[in-house]
Design an enzyme around this catalytic site. Sequence first.
Site, mmCIF file in Angstrom:
data_model
loop_
_atom_site.group_PDB
_atom_site.id
_atom_site.type_symbol
_atom_site.label_atom_id
_atom_site.label_comp_id
_atom_site.label_asym_id
_atom_site.label_seq_id
_atom_site.Cartn_x
_atom_site.Cartn_y
_atom_site.Cartn_z
ATOM 1 N N CYS A 1 0.881 -1.176 0.000
ATOM 2 C CA CYS A 1 0.000 0.000 0.000
ATOM 3 C C CYS A 1 0.916 1.224 0.000
ATOM 4 O O CYS A 1 1.933 1.236 -0.695
ATOM 5 C CB CYS A 1 -0.965 -0.019 1.180
ATOM 6 S SG CYS A 1 -0.195 0.041 2.807
ATOM 7 N N GLY A 2 0.588 2.249 0.763
ATOM 8 C CA GLY A 2 1.442 3.417 0.820
ATOM 9 C C GLY A 2 2.499 3.343 1.901
ATOM 10 O O GLY A 2 3.591 3.875 1.752
#
Length: 477
Positions: free
Chosen positions: A422-423
């Site tokens: 993800c981030g």
Amino acid sequence: MSGEMSGQEPRSPAISLVSALVDEGLGNSAYLVDLGDGRALAVDPPRDVRGLRAQADRARLRIAFVADTHLHADFLSGARQLAADTGAQVLASAAGRRAFDHTRLADEDEADLGGLTMRALATPGHTDEHLAFLLLDGPRPLGVFTGGSLIVGAAARTDLLGPGRTEELARAQYASLQRLATLPDHVAVWPTHGAGSFCSAPPGADRTSTIGAEKASNPLLAAPDADTFAARLIDSLGSYAAYFDRLTELNRRGPQILTGPPALAPLPVDQTRALLADGAVVVDVRPVADFAAGHLPGALSNPLRPQFGTWLGWLTDPATPIVIVRDPDQDPADITWQALTIGHENLVGELAGGVTAWRAAGHPLHSLGLTDAAHIGERPIVDVRQDAEYAAGHVPGAVHVELGDLPAHAADLDRRPYVVMCGHGERAATAASLLARAGHRDLAILAGGPDDWAKATERALNQGQLEGPEQGLELGR
């Protein structure tokens, strides 16, 4: 909700009267207005009213009025709770047909706040019954609480009442913004939705603005006509959580009034096992590394952070009993209030003693890999960020499935030794736990995101560990 002020420089004398309390997780702001006589007005409070109450207490104010701009879909309102706690008068749209005591306002109705006046402005679009509230000092407009109509740099989404009404409401939103644009340029704009909200708010640090600033910079407000506006707004809409579809009605009826702070009941190991056998779900709120090292089989990872409530509501059924697993230093109140604010009432308790007690009772723990960007190697990647994040830059060849969509698609993915990305790692841990529940094995969570992968690739090239021009982040779909 945090009790922090917005931190912005005053743009109008009205700003000194108004405190913005920002919920970083939901991306929303509630407001507390000092009415100058020891009383206060609260606007769009969440169900967790602790921040507003604390701010009022610090300022020695009694909350006498509470106003809701619309029937919220992304959180449960605290208006009814404040009315019960402080005797505040609730001000809300007559068209909302709320089923609890409130003062019903229609377009151009005014409420005398004692020296200041609040005028209701019908601004449909985000919802049918939406009102903006113009704060006046005598005849002079100070600022306008725009809720989900005009927001900083954009306008709130218009698809919450179903795809069949999205364009109709977008055109209503256009008319509402044009109406607000007729206010004087100095008038402060105090929106509810902001960066981090799934109500189509763009990224950015600014939570408040002015009419003049929005006329100069807001691309939607600059749209030349309703057709262009509707096309731009609809094109910007991303996904939103399923719980949005049920909170509007809960807010219309009025959330249950709480008579005390919520708590997590301690559940012994045997009782936890019995609950799981009857269909309960374990939600593990510990940090990513702790979850990866060892967790109850079938547990859903949802690390405790400001976004915890959003993903709890997105990925779990409110009717399913939930057992929490946490570390001892994690505050249970942060868990329970976030759950209650998005309408999850079914937290039956927490595993007493956590994973240590589970292991001591002789029950197995499962684990997941945890890796950094430099050690992904040739493993396939699943990227679970939102569409807009993925389009802005992603690892070439990554499989993209938004986290909110993953429960429906996890079983369809090829059985491969994925690294989940993800981030930063929190959503990746949630996704990896969902994949594990669907039968995937040999999974690893990336501690980091695409930028870390790009930097690791660049370092490897510079050190001669990669041959040829390794591609950077890929843009678009």
